[in-house]
Design a protein around this motif. Sequence first.
Motif, PDB file in Angstrom:
ATOM      1  N   SER A   5      -5.755   3.943   1.671  1.00  0.00           N
ATOM      2  CA  SER A   5      -5.529   3.692   0.283  1.00  0.00           C
ATOM      3  C   SER A   5      -6.809   4.089  -0.708  1.00  0.00           C
ATOM      4  O   SER A   5      -6.930   4.616  -1.629  1.00  0.00           O
ATOM      5  CB  SER A   5      -5.152   2.345   0.201  1.00  0.00           C
ATOM      6  OG  SER A   5      -4.917   2.217  -1.493  1.00  0.00           O
ATOM      7  N   ALA A  43       0.519   2.792  -3.103  1.00  0.00           N
ATOM      8  CA  ALA A  43      -0.782   3.771  -3.399  1.00  0.00           C
ATOM      9  C   ALA A  43      -0.250   5.244  -2.752  1.00  0.00           C
ATOM     10  O   ALA A  43      -0.700   6.047  -3.465  1.00  0.00           O
ATOM     11  CB  ALA A  43      -1.900   3.081  -2.633  1.00  0.00           C
ATOM     12  N   LEU A  94       0.685  -1.165   0.148  1.00  0.00           N
ATOM     13  CA  LEU A  94       0.232   0.030  -0.151  1.00  0.00           C
ATOM     14  C   LEU A  94       0.912   1.463  -0.048  1.00  0.00           C
ATOM     15  O   LEU A  94       0.249   2.449  -0.216  1.00  0.00           O
ATOM     16  CB  LEU A  94      -0.799  -0.052   1.232  1.00  0.00           C
ATOM     17  CG  LEU A  94      -2.004  -1.168   1.126  1.00  0.00           C
ATOM     18  CD1 LEU A  94      -3.001  -1.114   2.538  1.00  0.00           C
ATOM     19  CD2 LEU A  94      -2.900  -0.888  -0.099  1.00  0.00           C
ATOM     20  N   SER A 140      -7.769   7.735  -0.513  1.00  0.00           N
ATOM     21  CA  SER A 140      -6.875   8.384  -1.692  1.00  0.00           C
ATOM     22  C   SER A 140      -7.657   7.954  -2.983  1.00  0.00           C
ATOM     23  O   SER A 140      -7.561   9.013  -3.928  1.00  0.00           O
ATOM     24  CB  SER A 140      -5.696   7.731  -1.531  1.00  0.00           C
ATOM     25  OG  SER A 140      -4.668   8.453  -2.482  1.00  0.00           O
ATOM     26  N   THR A 141      -8.112   6.749  -3.300  1.00  0.00           N
ATOM     27  CA  THR A 141      -8.470   6.388  -4.511  1.00  0.00           C
ATOM     28  C   THR A 141      -9.856   7.103  -4.879  1.00  0.00           C
ATOM     29  O   THR A 141     -10.163   7.493  -6.018  1.00  0.00           O
ATOM     30  CB  THR A 141      -8.708   4.753  -4.668  1.00  0.00           C
ATOM     31  OG1 THR A 141      -7.465   4.208  -4.461  1.00  0.00           O
ATOM     32  CG2 THR A 141      -9.061   4.287  -6.078  1.00  0.00           C
TER      33      THR A 141
END
Length: 292
Positions: free
Chosen positions: A252, A202, A199, A255-256
């Motif tokens: 993660s 990411a 991660l 953030s995505t």
Amino acid sequence: MLHLLLDPWNYQFMQRALVISILIGVLCPALGSYLIVQRMTMIADVVAHCVLPGLSISYFLRLDMLFGAAVSGLCGGFLISWIRTQSRIKSDAAMALTFSTFFSLGIMLITVLKNKIDLDAFLYGNILSVTWLDVWRTGIISAIVLIAIAAFYKELLFYTFDKTGAQAIGLPVNKIYVGFMAAITLTIIASMQAVGVILVVALLTVPALTANLLVKELHHMILLGALIGLFSSVSGVYLSYYQNLPSGPTISLISTGLFLLALLFSPSQGILTQTKLPQTELTKTNLTKTKP
């Protein structure tokens, strides 16, 4: 609302988690912006997995595991550069070869040396288990890398966009590459304890990619990426605390989610906003044509 923000600070483990999330939330996108512009995002993933042999050997020899990880990660980066410059093999193939070789070697060493390394913690991290030593170590690494980025911003900018030109005017491109690889390795090591080697990629790439959809200049991309990474990390820790979710994947996914919003609604590069531009331009064109 205020007590929801302050309540986690009453616990030592949450204090450490929040402080280290702030540090890596700023550090990773600042360095990741250069990776995005140089189209070298895969090298972060490769270096992240190259640290495994060093972890295994240093654990067996009772040395500092992060020292072994740093040496191993740097060796992986240099091997990629050596293969690329000394043969006709392309960068992506060199990275795939190095990735598979180092990761296999790491697994082999763990088995042969009978090390009891927690692979789940290595792959996925556990931000709630970090110690104050980890926080201080991450703080020192963050300060070194961020100061280096600020001090050598112009050289890195030239190297990033025109390596041949940088070499022609006398910039030490090989030393810049070595320094860049060292910064990537240190950043991965600093973040590994919190979010794991999978991660951390990411955090290095997604906030910087989001910023890249919203701004054009590299220094704006670094600053905005750092803000997005900071928000993703801190909000991910809070959400994992209140909803009992795994912290690394939560960071993660937040953030995505921000990346998807930028991808759809970015004023300059958004998928939905871009579809409206031709219609607007067409309307203006039609109006111009209808004027006497």
